[in-house]
Design a protein around this motif. Structure first.
Motif, PDB file in Angstrom:
ATOM      1  N   THR A   9     -40.626  -5.353 -14.547  1.00  0.00           N
ATOM      2  CA  THR A   9     -40.679  -5.382 -15.851  1.00  0.00           C
ATOM      3  C   THR A   9     -41.488  -4.510 -16.848  1.00  0.00           C
ATOM      4  N   ASN A  10     -40.697  -4.561 -18.031  1.00  0.00           N
ATOM      5  CA  ASN A  10     -41.197  -3.585 -18.776  1.00  0.00           C
ATOM      6  C   ASN A  10     -42.636  -4.534 -19.768  1.00  0.00           C
ATOM      7  N   LEU A  11     -42.022  -5.700 -19.260  1.00  0.00           N
ATOM      8  CA  LEU A  11     -42.997  -6.518 -20.318  1.00  0.00           C
ATOM      9  C   LEU A  11     -44.059  -7.425 -20.408  1.00  0.00           C
ATOM     10  N   THR A  12     -45.074  -8.243 -21.400  1.00  0.00           N
ATOM     11  CA  THR A  12     -45.978  -8.421 -20.367  1.00  0.00           C
ATOM     12  C   THR A  12     -45.991 -10.515 -19.668  1.00  0.00           C
ATOM     13  N   GLU A  13     -45.198 -10.500 -19.214  1.00  0.00           N
ATOM     14  CA  GLU A  13     -44.957 -11.938 -18.943  1.00  0.00           C
ATOM     15  C   GLU A  13     -43.936 -12.859 -18.127  1.00  0.00           C
ATOM     16  N   VAL A  14     -43.868 -13.339 -17.299  1.00  0.00           N
ATOM     17  CA  VAL A  14     -42.829 -13.594 -16.558  1.00  0.00           C
ATOM     18  C   VAL A  14     -42.971 -15.175 -15.848  1.00  0.00           C
ATOM     19  N   PRO A  57     -53.153   0.038 -21.061  1.00  0.00           N
ATOM     20  CA  PRO A  57     -52.889   1.486 -20.852  1.00  0.00           C
ATOM     21  C   PRO A  57     -52.398   2.631 -19.834  1.00  0.00           C
ATOM     22  N   GLY A  58     -51.144   3.082 -20.823  1.00  0.00           N
ATOM     23  CA  GLY A  58     -50.755   4.407 -20.142  1.00  0.00           C
ATOM     24  C   GLY A  58     -49.407   3.638 -19.196  1.00  0.00           C
ATOM     25  N   ALA A  59     -49.256   2.924 -18.854  1.00  0.00           N
ATOM     26  CA  ALA A  59     -48.447   2.247 -18.380  1.00  0.00           C
ATOM     27  C   ALA A  59     -47.057   1.534 -18.999  1.00  0.00           C
ATOM     28  N   LEU A 108     -54.984   4.164 -13.541  1.00  0.00           N
ATOM     29  CA  LEU A 108     -54.459   3.349 -14.573  1.00  0.00           C
ATOM     30  C   LEU A 108     -55.366   1.824 -13.792  1.00  0.00           C
ATOM     31  N   GLU A 109     -55.064   1.019 -15.073  1.00  0.00           N
ATOM     32  CA  GLU A 109     -56.087  -0.199 -15.134  1.00  0.00           C
ATOM     33  C   GLU A 109     -55.131  -1.062 -14.173  1.00  0.00           C
ATOM     34  N   ALA A 110     -56.022  -2.106 -12.982  1.00  0.00           N
ATOM     35  CA  ALA A 110     -55.186  -3.062 -12.342  1.00  0.00           C
ATOM     36  C   ALA A 110     -55.121  -3.771 -13.777  1.00  0.00           C
ATOM     37  N   ALA A 111     -53.900  -4.422 -13.169  1.00  0.00           N
ATOM     38  CA  ALA A 111     -52.843  -5.756 -14.429  1.00  0.00           C
ATOM     39  C   ALA A 111     -53.490  -6.912 -14.058  1.00  0.00           C
ATOM     40  N   LYS A 112     -54.105  -7.628 -15.128  1.00  0.00           N
ATOM     41  CA  LYS A 112     -55.391  -8.921 -14.677  1.00  0.00           C
ATOM     42  C   LYS A 112     -54.228 -10.244 -15.144  1.00  0.00           C
ATOM     43  N   PRO A 113     -53.106 -10.896 -14.305  1.00  0.00           N
ATOM     44  CA  PRO A 113     -51.837 -12.065 -14.343  1.00  0.00           C
ATOM     45  C   PRO A 113     -53.469 -13.109 -14.768  1.00  0.00           C
ATOM     46  N   VAL A 114     -52.457 -13.844 -15.644  1.00  0.00           N
ATOM     47  CA  VAL A 114     -53.451 -15.069 -16.365  1.00  0.00           C
ATOM     48  C   VAL A 114     -52.070 -16.101 -15.484  1.00  0.00           C
ATOM     49  N   THR A 159     -46.333 -27.033  -5.542  1.00  0.00           N
ATOM     50  CA  THR A 159     -46.754 -25.974  -4.014  1.00  0.00           C
ATOM     51  C   THR A 159     -46.696 -25.068  -4.310  1.00  0.00           C
ATOM     52  N   THR A 160     -48.018 -24.312  -3.899  1.00  0.00           N
ATOM     53  CA  THR A 160     -48.973 -22.890  -4.238  1.00  0.00           C
ATOM     54  C   THR A 160     -48.197 -21.823  -3.621  1.00  0.00           C
ATOM     55  N   TYR A 161     -47.563 -20.897  -4.505  1.00  0.00           N
ATOM     56  CA  TYR A 161     -47.309 -19.380  -4.793  1.00  0.00           C
ATOM     57  C   TYR A 161     -48.474 -18.530  -5.027  1.00  0.00           C
ATOM     58  N   LYS A 162     -48.124 -17.313  -4.692  1.00  0.00           N
ATOM     59  CA  LYS A 162     -48.936 -16.451  -4.889  1.00  0.00           C
ATOM     60  C   LYS A 162     -47.896 -15.593  -5.993  1.00  0.00           C
ATOM     61  N   LEU A 163     -48.775 -14.424  -7.026  1.00  0.00           N
ATOM     62  CA  LEU A 163     -48.066 -13.869  -7.661  1.00  0.00           C
ATOM     63  C   LEU A 163     -49.147 -12.463  -7.594  1.00  0.00           C
ATOM     64  N   SER A 164     -48.255 -11.623  -7.579  1.00  0.00           N
ATOM     65  CA  SER A 164     -48.858 -10.151  -6.800  1.00  0.00           C
ATOM     66  C   SER A 164     -48.098  -9.372  -8.503  1.00  0.00           C
ATOM     67  N   VAL A 165     -48.707  -8.225  -8.670  1.00  0.00           N
ATOM     68  CA  VAL A 165     -48.598  -7.172 -10.131  1.00  0.00           C
ATOM     69  C   VAL A 165     -49.179  -6.497 -10.137  1.00  0.00           C
ATOM     70  N   TRP A 166     -48.506  -5.212 -10.568  1.00  0.00           N
ATOM     71  CA  TRP A 166     -48.928  -4.167 -10.417  1.00  0.00           C
ATOM     72  C   TRP A 166     -48.534  -3.093 -11.690  1.00  0.00           C
ATOM     73  N   ALA A 167     -48.776  -2.528 -12.535  1.00  0.00           N
ATOM     74  CA  ALA A 167     -48.502  -1.059 -12.554  1.00  0.00           C
ATOM     75  C   ALA A 167     -47.679  -0.097 -13.136  1.00  0.00           C
ATOM     76  N   TYR A 168     -46.910   0.680 -13.321  1.00  0.00           N
ATOM     77  CA  TYR A 168     -46.894   1.828 -12.932  1.00  0.00           C
ATOM     78  C   TYR A 168     -46.878   2.506 -13.917  1.00  0.00           C
ATOM     79  N   ALA A 169     -46.841   4.321 -13.715  1.00  0.00           N
ATOM     80  CA  ALA A 169     -47.090   5.175 -15.230  1.00  0.00           C
ATOM     81  C   ALA A 169     -45.928   5.599 -16.069  1.00  0.00           C
ATOM     82  N   PHE A 170     -44.458   5.405 -14.835  1.00  0.00           N
ATOM     83  CA  PHE A 170     -43.988   5.904 -15.501  1.00  0.00           C
ATOM     84  C   PHE A 170     -42.870   5.454 -14.537  1.00  0.00           C
TER      85      PHE A 170
END
Length: 453
Positions: free
Chosen positions: A76-81, A54-56, A31-37, A90-101
């Motif tokens: 989450t099964n959404l693409t936003e949070v 795709p495929g996630a 799977l391609e890596a997510a690209k958070p914005v 305050t500065t925070y760090k978001l980490s995101v990854w996708a699951y195949a199923f």
């Protein structure tokens, strides 16, 4: 038999090649890596999105704060949070990854993005403007749209003179004693993301106290006349406000307390012609009048009750201006602060036969006809009473009259008038009145005092 073996072998080879083909078809590219914005921030929240991978079928995410302290981890099964409850600035760090199923251990690589919450916005410090309006010191400032109210305090030296809150950007202090003052104003808010302002501070001095002010008629040597106001102070100084009918252009003068019959002293910033003895006093932004203040030419006589100011002037020609004041129907018209006290039966409390009452407020005393005035606010607002003015005796007589469903009259008799008195400061005292109904008085021991502003 050999033919059968060959067929079987061939079938086995075919199945083998078929299975191999099936394995090739089942192979999935990683799977391609997510690209958070980062979409936006408030003082306590951050919002992100990413394009669908795709495929996630679901996505995992984690938000960490300073020192990599975990704030939240979830799927989450959404693409936003949107994550709330954060600290401002305050500065925070978001980490995101996708699951195949669902619940798969097969995930993409982790994509990270840093974002900072908005800071708390401090309301602007009020910039104070102090204006002396005779009896009143008025402090104003620009309004702040995010302010709920403004907290103010007024100090005379190190002593608290007054404090409170207002919702409009001004506060007025009346009849201040002499002294050095400081006033502070803070814009107060309870709106999220905002912080109350630092206090704005201004200082001023009251070097004189107002004794009285009167309204009268100013008649110029040219024959024109208009209403004007004379203010007297406790240091023998005077100000004739808008002396030629234009606001902001006043005549300021004083009388020598050791020489009351001596010359009038013009105290404003006026130019002086030593060759003629005249002062040039502006009457608007382009014109002025020459005033000759010397004894026998310009004089002041009178007090808060009545008097006359004469001024020797030169404009297009020599002449005398006269300002005259005295107790009149018109001088009694205007805004008054009132306090009314007494006892009533069942009126302010239907369950009690006798109740004490005390009310206060501000009303506008109006002229009725040529010789009468109307007063509101004694007990009920919206039901003014009308009295006839006797200037010689300084009284106002209120004949028995309808007062809503009651009759306003003396507490002694429903057919007896109430006679009010007019003080030297033009205050009006109305005492001994009652509300009569069906032959019974429902108010006793009443006293109402109206003080002219």
């Amino acid at each position: 038999m050999k033919n059968i073996k060959i067929i079987a072998f061939a079938l086995f080879g075919l199945l083998s090649s078929g299975l191999a083909a099936c394995s090739d078809d089942d192979y999935k590219a990683p799977l391609e890596a997510a690209k958070p914005v980062h979409d936006g921030a408030t003082y306590n929240s951050l919002t992100f999105h990413w394009d669908k991978v795709p495929g996630a079928v679901q996505y995992g995410y984690q938000l960490t704060g300073p020192g990599d302290v975990e704030v939240v981890t979830d799927v989450t099964n959404l693409t936003e949070v949107s994550i709330t409850g954060l600290e401002p600035a305050t500065t925070y760090k978001l980490s995101v990854w996708a699951y195949a199923f669902f619940e798969s251990d097969n995930t993409t690589s982790v994509a990270t993005l840093e974002a900072t919450t908005a800071p708390i916005i401090k309301l602007s410090t009020p910039v104070l403007t102090v204006t002396n309006e005779g009896r009143a010191i008025v402090v104003t400032w620009d309004a702040d749209e995010n302010a709920k109210e403004y907290a103010y305090s007024c100090m005379i030296g190190n002593i608290l003179y007054d404090e409170g809150t207002v919702t409009s950007p001004s506060v007025t202090f009346r009849n201040l004693p002499k002294g050095d003052y400081s006033v502070s104003v803070t814009a107060v808010t309870d709106e999220g993301g905002y912080e109350s302002s630092a206090p704005g501070v201004a200082t001023f001095a009251v070097t004189r106290s107002e004794l009285w002010r009167v309204k009268g008629t100013y008649e110029a040597a040219s024959g024109s006349s208009w209403d004007a106001t004379l203010v007297a102070y406790d240091d023998n100084s005077y100000v004739l406000l808008a002396w030629y009918g234009v606001e902001g252009y006043n005549l300021e003068f004083a009388i020598d307390e050791n020489d009351a019959d001596g010359p009038m002293i013009l105290t404003g910033d006026y130019s002086y012609d030593s060759s003629t003895g005249y002062y040039y006093v502006p009457v608007d932004d382009q014109n002025g009048v020459y005033v000759y203040p010397w004894s026998g030419y310009s004089n002041l006589s009178g007090d808060a009750v009545a008097g006359e100011l004469t001024l020797s002037v030169y404009s297009s020609d020599y002449g005398t201006d006269v300002f005259v004041w005295g107790l009149s129907i018109d001088s009694l018209v205007g805004e008054y602060d009132y306090v009314t006290e007494g006892n009533d039966m069942y009126l302010s409390n239907p369950d009690s036969d006798w109740n004490s009452f005390s009310y206060s407020g501000t009303v506008n005393v109006e002229k009725v006809g040529d010789d009468s005035l109307s007063f509101d606010g004694l007990f009920w607002s919206g039901y003014p009473i009308v009295g006839k003015v006797d200037l010689d005796n300084r009284t106002i007589t209120f004949e028995p009259q309808s007062w809503g469903t009651y009759v306003f009259a003396s507490e002694i008799d429903s057919n007896q008038a109430v006679v009010a008195t007019i003080g030297d400061d033009m205050s009006v005292t109305i005492a001994g009145w009652s509300a009569w109904y069906d032959g019974y008085p429902y108010i006793y021991d009443s006293r109402s005092v109206y003080t002219k502003q």
